[in-house]
Design a protein around this motif. Structure first.
Motif, short mmCIF file in Angstrom:
data_model
loop_
_atom_site.label_atom_id
_atom_site.label_comp_id
_atom_site.label_asym_id
_atom_site.label_seq_id
_atom_site.Cartn_x
_atom_site.Cartn_y
_atom_site.Cartn_z
N LEU A 1 0.81 -1.21 0.00
CA LEU A 1 0.00 0.00 0.00
C LEU A 1 0.86 1.27 0.00
CD1 LEU A 1 -2.83 -1.08 2.46
CD2 LEU A 1 -2.81 -1.16 -0.04
N THR A 2 2.05 1.16 -0.57
CA THR A 2 2.91 2.31 -0.83
C THR A 2 3.16 2.38 -2.33
OG1 THR A 2 4.02 2.32 1.32
CG2 THR A 2 5.22 3.27 -0.52
N LEU A 3 3.03 3.55 -2.92
CA LEU A 3 3.27 3.68 -4.36
C LEU A 3 4.74 3.46 -4.65
CD1 LEU A 3 1.00 6.77 -5.11
CD2 LEU A 3 0.62 4.40 -5.82
N ASP B 1 1.67 1.24 -12.44
CA ASP B 1 0.74 2.22 -11.88
C ASP B 1 -0.38 1.45 -11.17
OD1 ASP B 1 -1.05 4.20 -11.22
OD2 ASP B 1 -0.96 5.21 -13.16
N ILE C 1 -2.51 2.22 -8.91
CA ILE C 1 -3.77 2.93 -8.73
C ILE C 1 -4.63 2.81 -9.99
CG2 ILE C 1 -4.84 5.17 -8.28
CD1 ILE C 1 -3.38 3.93 -5.87
N ARG D 1 2.61 1.18 4.10
CA ARG D 1 1.22 1.66 4.19
C ARG D 1 1.14 3.16 3.95
NH1 ARG D 1 -1.32 -0.23 9.79
NH2 ARG D 1 -3.17 0.60 8.78
N LEU D 2 2.18 3.73 3.35
CA LEU D 2 2.27 5.19 3.25
C LEU D 2 1.16 5.79 2.40
CD1 LEU D 2 6.13 5.66 2.84
CD2 LEU D 2 4.74 5.88 4.92
N ASN D 3 0.68 5.05 1.40
CA ASN D 3 -0.34 5.57 0.49
C ASN D 3 -1.64 4.78 0.58
OD1 ASN D 3 2.52 5.77 -1.37
ND2 ASN D 3 1.40 7.66 -0.92
N GLN D 4 -1.94 4.29 1.77
CA GLN D 4 -3.13 3.46 1.95
C GLN D 4 -4.40 4.19 1.52
OE1 GLN D 4 -3.27 1.27 5.63
NE2 GLN D 4 -5.49 1.18 5.65
N ARG D 5 -4.49 5.48 1.79
CA ARG D 5 -5.68 6.23 1.41
C ARG D 5 -5.85 6.29 -0.10
NH1 ARG D 5 -5.95 11.51 5.48
NH2 ARG D 5 -6.21 10.33 7.44
N ALA D 6 -4.75 6.45 -0.82
CA ALA D 6 -4.83 6.50 -2.28
C ALA D 6 -5.30 5.17 -2.85
CB ALA D 6 -3.48 6.88 -2.87
N PHE D 7 -4.81 4.07 -2.29
CA PHE D 7 -5.25 2.75 -2.75
C PHE D 7 -6.73 2.55 -2.44
CE2 PHE D 7 -0.78 2.16 -3.05
CZ PHE D 7 -0.56 1.09 -3.90
#
Length: 246
Positions: free
Chosen positions: A102-104, A168, A170, A191-197
């Protein structure tokens, strides 16, 4: 009602299909059809060059062997590849479990990770001692044995990271119309970009396994297997055309 789909497990970077031994044993004992593949450059295919296309082909072969769509489960590197595959082949994926990814895979974090990989690879043993020491420190004994059983792919890391950096996830999640489960350890640093996922797949379920680190399936094997069986049971309770629904 649909039959419970077969399950294809896709491992993390530098490991192999043996990292899933606990899940394979538990799932088969529960009556599921399951296979754990080796990606190119890893395990029994360590001599082969890694590429996203070759990784997709390995998943294709596993799904073909089952004769139909599968529940695709990937962790870390395998999670990014599974997401990309689901976005490219939605008709072949009955459901997607994406774990510890969950990190880009881009920007300074990826560059730093690649620089560290290249530095470690310059060590006399190409990082074998460091890999084993860290694994023994952070994994339970059974988890370490499962991870080490297929060998450690010491030469693939920078190549695989570069390939994943071109993906990509997302966009792939947005393209995939089927059900998604995100699984992560509460102590996972990916988990840095969990919200974006989550925003890319608002209907997705998020399963957080307490006390688990990045290699959640090895640290908490029973909890991770339960997340897979819950996903498979959900698919088995849905109409067969679920892979075409959101």
């Amino acid at each position: 009602m649909a039959a419970t789909p077969p399950i294809v497990l896709v491992h993390g970077i530098r490991t192999s299909g043996t990292m899933w031994r606990a899940q394979v044993e538990q799932l088969r004992a529960s009556g599921f059809e399951v296979t754990a593949i080796d990606l190119p450059g890893h395990g029994t295919r360590m001599a082969e060059p890694f590429s996203i296309e070759a990784a997709h082909a390995a998943i294709d072969d596993a799904i073909d062997a089952f004769g139909g769509p599968a529940l695709l489960v990937g962790l870390s590197l395998g999670g990014y590849i599974a997401i990309d595959y689901a976005g490219s082949h939605p008709d072949r994926v009955a459901g997607l479990v994406a774990a510890s990814c969950l990190t880009l895979p881009r920007g300074p974090g990826l560059w730093g990770y690649r620089a560290l990989a290249r530095l470690i690879h310059r060590l006399p043993d190409r990082g074998a001692w460091l890999n084993d020491t860290m694994a023994r420190l952070f994994l339970p004994p059974a988890g370490f044995e499962d991870m080490a059983a297929g060998g450690v792919a010491l030469d693939v890391m920078d190549t695989a990271l570069a390939a994943v950096g071109r993906l990509d996830p997302i966009a792939s999640l947005a393209r995939y119309p089927g059900p998604v489960w995100f699984v992560t350890g509460s102590l996972d640093h990916f988990r840095l970009n969990q919200r974006a996922f989550a925003a890319a797949k608002p209907q997705a379920s998020v399963v957080v396994i307490r006390g688990a680190t990045h290699l959640v399936s090895l640290v908490k094997p029973g909890d991770f297997t339960r997340a897979i069986t819950d996903a498979a049971a959900t698919l088995g309770a849905q109409p067969s055309e679920i892979s075409g629904n959101s």
